[in-house]
Design an enzyme around this catalytic site. Structure first.
Site, PDB file in Angstrom:
ATOM      1  N   HIS A 398       0.810  -1.217   0.000  1.00 29.17           N
ATOM      2  CA  HIS A 398       0.000   0.000   0.000  1.00 29.17           C
ATOM      3  C   HIS A 398       0.848   1.274   0.000  1.00 29.17           C
ATOM      4  O   HIS A 398       0.323   2.379  -0.143  1.00 29.17           O
ATOM      5  CB  HIS A 398      -0.931   0.015   1.212  1.00 29.17           C
ATOM      6  N   ASP A 402      -2.317   1.730  -4.452  1.00 33.65           N
ATOM      7  CA  ASP A 402      -3.544   2.086  -3.739  1.00 33.65           C
ATOM      8  C   ASP A 402      -4.610   1.014  -3.934  1.00 33.65           C
ATOM      9  O   ASP A 402      -4.514   0.170  -4.834  1.00 33.65           O
ATOM     10  CB  ASP A 402      -4.068   3.437  -4.212  1.00 33.65           C
TER      11      ASP A 402
END
Length: 427
Positions: A398, A402
């Protein structure tokens, strides 16, 4: 006569050291260039190392069982002057002093080694300001020596530096002094517990997994895919494929083909991270996690996976998997991966949360294919039918991927599988 150093080669991504298993040549033997000279073991593969030059094996610098960092000398080769070229002259061994601690720090050692001793704050707490070589750190990591313990070990090296022998002596003394204690609980217990020492590969896998979790911000997205077309197609061609090719066709090549297509569609999944830079990979190299007989895992890599058809992928995967289980893979076949597939369905698992293979940023786990009742849309209306379903678990970093991108990627893999072309020519 000139003398050149033979160094420990780099045999895979993230591999920074190797263990000398055995020397195939002895000092004084004549050797040819590219002739196998020794066997080396890493956390991923055991392999033979060829000679870098032709000549005489003048001196063996690393003994069997010794752990040597990548790039460190393991032998000296004496070559004839008339064989010497510019590259050999550059490699001739000069008489130099040992590198300073500052020079050693600048060697190609990944930032992961700092995790062995904890954060800077933990070093400050112990008041330990000594420099530790990557080899010392590696031994400390493998033996579970804490920063506090490392700080109190007397160093016999230059300026009080800690050497490999200092650490190994500490480990030996610790085991000896604690033997009575370790035996006492066993005697008190029921007598049914068994203490199993981790093998070398298991220790390295354990550390790699911890490193990955410390480096990447893991997030996992799940998608359920309808693999009915894939199942029906494979059932239709598998017997004829076996007769013609002499081997079976599994579901794995279908998964790899779908992943390769999705990586071309979403190239920002096919990346790696180096510091604060994102490296966008040109080639699509997909690693396949293979379970070994001893329970460990190894990840051979299919280079340029997007350039294979289904038949080519099947034969490549079968070959790599077979040689992986027979410990016959080459070092080159274990490095350069840009994305990884783990088939946990082969163990009857329906989903999982796989850990990313560093320095990649994503990994896909595919679960078991099961028959389920599902709503099927038809021109005359919806109906309930039996479909072959599978859950895809996509873990991604992450920091750079995204949720939208990570989710769209795994959904696209599912779309490619659901819309598989039943007219694909494999035979």
């Amino acid at each position: 006569m000139a003398t050149v150093e033979m160094v420990m080669p780099k045999m895979g991504e993230s591999i920074m050291e190797g263990t000398i298993l055995s020397w195939l040549k002895k000092e004084g033997d004549l050797i040819e260039q590219d002739e196998s000279v020794l066997e080396v073991a890493t956390d991923k593969v055991d392999t033979e190392v060829p000679a870098t030059h032709a000549g005489t094996l003048k001196s063996i610098l690393a003994r069997e069982g010794e752990v040597v960092e990548v790039g460190k000398p393991i032998a000296l080769i004496e070559i004839n002057d008339n064989q010497e070229d510019d590259s050999i002259k550059d490699a001739a061994v000069p008489v130099t002093e040992q590198p300073s601690p500052e020079q050693e720090i600048l060697q190609d050692v990944p930032a992961l080694t700092s995790l062995i001793l904890g954060s800077e704050s933990s070093k400050e707490k112990t008041g330990d300001k000594r420099f530790y070589s990557p080899l010392v750190q590696s031994i400390a990591k493998a033996e579970g020596i804490s920063a506090e313990e490392l700080a109190i070990i007397p160093g016999t090296g230059k300026n009080g530096r800690l050497t490999k022998n200092d650490v190994l002596t500490f480990v030996k003394d610790r085991k000896t002094s604690s033997s009575d204690f370790s035996q006492a609980p066993a005697a008190i217990g029921s007598g049914t517990d068994e203490i199993i020492e981790m093998d070398r590969m298991r220790k390295m896998i354990a550390q790699r997994m911890l490193d990955s979790k410390n480096i990447s911000a893991h997030v996992t997205s799940f998608v359920e895919a309808d693999l009915t077309k894939v199942v029906l197609f494979r059932n239709k061609i598998k017997e004829e494929f076996r007769k013609k090719e002499g081997e079976g066709i599994t579901f794995t090549p279908f998964f790899v083909m779908a992943i390769a297509k999705a990586l071309k569609r979403f190239p920002m999944i096919n990346i790696s991270v180096e510091g604060d830079k994102i490296i966008k990979k040109h080639n699509i190299n997909i690693g396949i996690a293979v379970a070994l007989a001893n329970g460990n895992l190894i990840v051979p890599v299919i280079k340029n996976a997007d350039q294979y058809n289904l038949k080519g992928l099947s034969k490549k995967i079968n070959d790599l998997a077979t040689r992986a289980r027979e410990n016959k893979l080459h070092a080159e076949e274990l490095k350069g991966g840009t994305y990884t597939l783990s088939n946990i369905g082969s163990f009857g698992n329906i989903m999982g949360t796989p850990i990313i293979v560093q320095p990649q940023v994503a990994i896909l786990a595919v679960g078991t294919i099961t028959k389920k009742p599902a709503v099927v849309e038809t021109p005359t209306g919806d109906m309930i039918g039996i479909r072959h379903k599978m859950i895809l678990s996509h873990s991604y970093d992450h920091r750079v991927v995204d949720g939208a991108l990570g989710g769209m990627f795994v959904k696209k893999v599912a779309d490619y599988l659901e819309n598989f072309d039943m007219d694909t020519n494999v035979l």
